[in-house]
Design an enzyme around this catalytic site. Structure first.
Site, PDB file in Angstrom:
ATOM      1  N   GLU A 359       0.845  -1.096  -0.050  1.00 40.03           N
ATOM      2  CA  GLU A 359       0.143  -0.011  -0.119  1.00 40.03           C
ATOM      3  C   GLU A 359       0.746   1.391   0.170  1.00 40.03           C
ATOM      4  OE1 GLU A 359      -4.250   0.207   1.917  1.00 40.03           O
ATOM      5  OE2 GLU A 359      -3.032   0.976   3.193  1.00 40.03           O
ATOM      6  N   HIS A 390       6.936 -27.209   2.451  1.00 39.87           N
ATOM      7  CA  HIS A 390       6.024 -28.109   1.739  1.00 39.87           C
ATOM      8  C   HIS A 390       5.105 -27.623   0.985  1.00 39.87           C
ATOM      9  CE1 HIS A 390       7.935 -31.323   4.409  1.00 39.87           C
ATOM     10  NE2 HIS A 390       7.785 -30.494   5.181  1.00 39.87           N
ATOM     11  N   LYS A 518     -13.697   1.632  -3.847  1.00 45.52           N
ATOM     12  CA  LYS A 518     -14.591   1.809  -3.059  1.00 45.52           C
ATOM     13  C   LYS A 518     -15.682   2.496  -3.399  1.00 45.52           C
ATOM     14  CE  LYS A 518     -11.512   2.022   1.153  1.00 45.52           C
ATOM     15  NZ  LYS A 518     -11.179   3.011   2.104  1.00 45.52           N
TER      16      LYS A 518
END
Length: 554
Positions: A359, A390, A518
């Site tokens: 950000e 793994h 937004k």
């Protein structure tokens, strides 16, 4: 002129040009050979500060590389930029604000003026306000509507109001105050609230609504859901103030929600969300581990602040890590960076650093609005080290991309079980060693012959066993994960991000890219719910809206 008003085109600087030439000379550099030929390499490329030990010897660097990178830091006037940030200059130029999260960890007696007003008395007043609240809850004096003491605290917040506090409270669970459990509610997905509500009782739960604006969609919706749940469980409007407090700069909205003015903890516009865990946003941390440990967290960060401001760049931990990131991102075409904590309690550090780094440095224009002349922030990813071995470590070892990595590991475990921690530490070191050394074709063939394979089988399998090696990594070692050392670790990464923004000329303290989605989300919501029949601006979005409306029931 201040660096943030007139950022440099870093690619035009002499040090950048020198680094470009140096990169060509490093094309065939081998870390394995460098270690074999220089017994002092480890001591030349390690340092310690604020309880952290950094080994950066497993990097594609020589002392000349370091010197050139340090010269680059000098040519972008990094020292002046650091001073500008700490002095409260408007380093967040697009919003016309300082970036003074570092003020939150400065000791009593320090002075720091913002717009002519000393902010330090307010900082310590809020710390005292936090101390009083934490003491009352831990002592059982803050009681719910049935006069029972608070047993559960739910932090309602998202982004920086969630990731940093969650990281710290979980990383320091060994320091947890018995009797108070902390929970986090961030996602607007109703399933998260449903699962949480099954674990708590309204009569003994305190909700902290953490939102600077008290208008963040996800936070406000979850706060409203929590309020409705509290009332449905038997709570009353009259007693609401016993169960809801806020961290916000919008007092009017918090009061309208039902929170008493004296239970609103302030936020300042000079503290960005992803840098805010040191503020009252850290209230759930303090409730989890106690105020004395919270102050130790601040103290550790302050120690790193002092190191960052005073250490020469060639011995400056956050500066060196930032420069190494620039080296790989801009000269070796690395597109991502892995964070690999070898500690269960640090499992959320990658999520916090994702927000902090991506950000802050996910920018394509400089502070003055001109396009950047080079790549900027990398993708940050990773996870708990032993589990990652793994899963995605295969790509680190044999994939086609260069992915620098940070290994983070404590020497002492809070929960020793047999020889588990020795194996954990050994795995951390062996992974960084394997990334560096690799396995040659000759070594792979010899290994297979020792197993008794025929030459035909050896030649068939050997290519698959070759590990290129020469993959860079840093190893950060702490004695154990304590409040002070964790504070230093998080602050170190904050400073690393800032240094890179100075080099690239970008603003590490705004996030305009977050806002567009937004705003569009509001329009999509209206179309989903029938608030408007006006079609979306593109056929794909409208098609998905229609698909939802044709099938959704509820």
């Amino acid at each position: 002129m201040a660096y943030y008003r007139n950022p440099s085109d870093v690619t035009a600087l002499p040090a950048w040009q020198a680094l470009s030439k140096h990169r060509q000379s490093m094309q065939n550099f081998s870390m394995r050979e460098a270690f074999n030929s220089d017994p002092q390499r480890f001591s030349q490329f390690t340092l310690s500060s604020a309880g952290l030990f950094l080994d950066y010897s497993k990097n594609l660097i020589t002392t000349e590389t370091r010197d050139l990178l340090v010269s680059l830091a000098g040519e972008v006037n990094l020292k002046d930029a650091i001073k500008a940030q700490y002095d409260g200059e408007l380093v967040n130029s697009s919003e016309g604000r300082p970036a003074l999260h570092t003020a939150l960890r400065r000791p009593v007696g320090d002075k720091l003026k913002v717009n002519g007003v000393d902010v330090m008395p307010d900082v310590h007043r809020v710390l005292n306000q936090m101390t009083e609240l934490v003491g009352r809850i831990h002592d059982g004096l803050w009681r719910g509507y049935t006069e029972k003491p608070i047993t559960d605290v739910v932090n309602i917040g998202i982004g920086g109001s969630f990731l940093g506090p969650e990281l710290v409270s979980e990383a320091l669970v060994a320091y947890a105050h018995k009797g108070v459990r902390c929970h986090y509610l961030a996602n607007i997905d109703g399933s998260e609230f449903h699962e949480l509500s099954m674990k708590i009782r309204a009569e003994t739960t305190l909700f902290i609504v953490s939102s600077k604006s008290f208008n963040t969609l996800e936070t406000l919706k979850n706060a409203q859901a929590a309020r409705a749940w509290y009332l449905a469980q038997g709570g009353s409007e009259v007693e609401l103030h016993r169960h809801f407090i806020a961290v916000s700069s919008n007092n009017a909205a918090a009061v309208a929600f039902g929170i008493r003015e004296e239970n609103i903890f302030p936020m300042w516009d000079w503290v960005g969300g992803r840098y805010s865990l040191w503020s009252a946003i850290g209230l759930p941390i303090a409730l989890a581990i106690g105020m004395s440990n919270f102050k130790e967290l601040l103290s550790g960060a302050y120690t790193m602040d002092q190191h960052f401001q005073s250490a020469p760049f060639e011995q400056n931990m956050p500066v060196l890590l930032a420069l190494l990131g620039v080296w790989y991102g801009n000269f070796w075409n690395a597109q991502s960076h892995a964070i690999l904590p070898y500690d269960h309690y640090l499992r959320n550090i990658t999520k916090h650093l994702q927000q902090l780094d991506m950000e802050s440095n996910g920018k394509s224009v400089r502070q003055d609005g001109t396009p950047t002349s080079t790549d900027t922030g990398p993708v940050i990813w990773g996870g708990v080290g032993a589990n990652g071995q793994h899963a995605y470590h295969q790509l680190l070892h044999q994939g086609t991309q260069m992915i620098p990595a940070d290994f983070i590991v404590p020497i002492v475990s809070f929960n020793p079980v047999a020889d588990h921690h020795q194996w954990l530490y050994a795995n951390c070191l062996s992974q960084s060693q394997a990334l560096m050394m690799g396995k040659t074709r000759a070594e792979a063939e010899a290994e297979l012959r020792e197993k008794g394979m025929s030459e035909e089988e050896v030649q068939k399998l050997a290519p698959h066993k070759v590990i290129p090696g020469n993959r860079p990594s840093n190893t950060l070692v702490v004695e154990r994960i304590s409040p002070r050392r964790l504070g230093a670790l998080v602050a170190m990464y904050e400073h690393k991000v800032f240094v890179q923004s100075v080099i690239w000329g970008t603003n590490a303290f705004d996030q305009w890219g977050v806002e567009l989605g937004k705003e569009m989300g509001k329009a999509v919501y209206q179309r989903l719910t029938g608030g408007t029949e006006e079609p979306a601006d593109d056929a794909s979005t409208q098609g998905l809206i229609n698909y939802f409306r044709g099938r959704h029931r509820g």
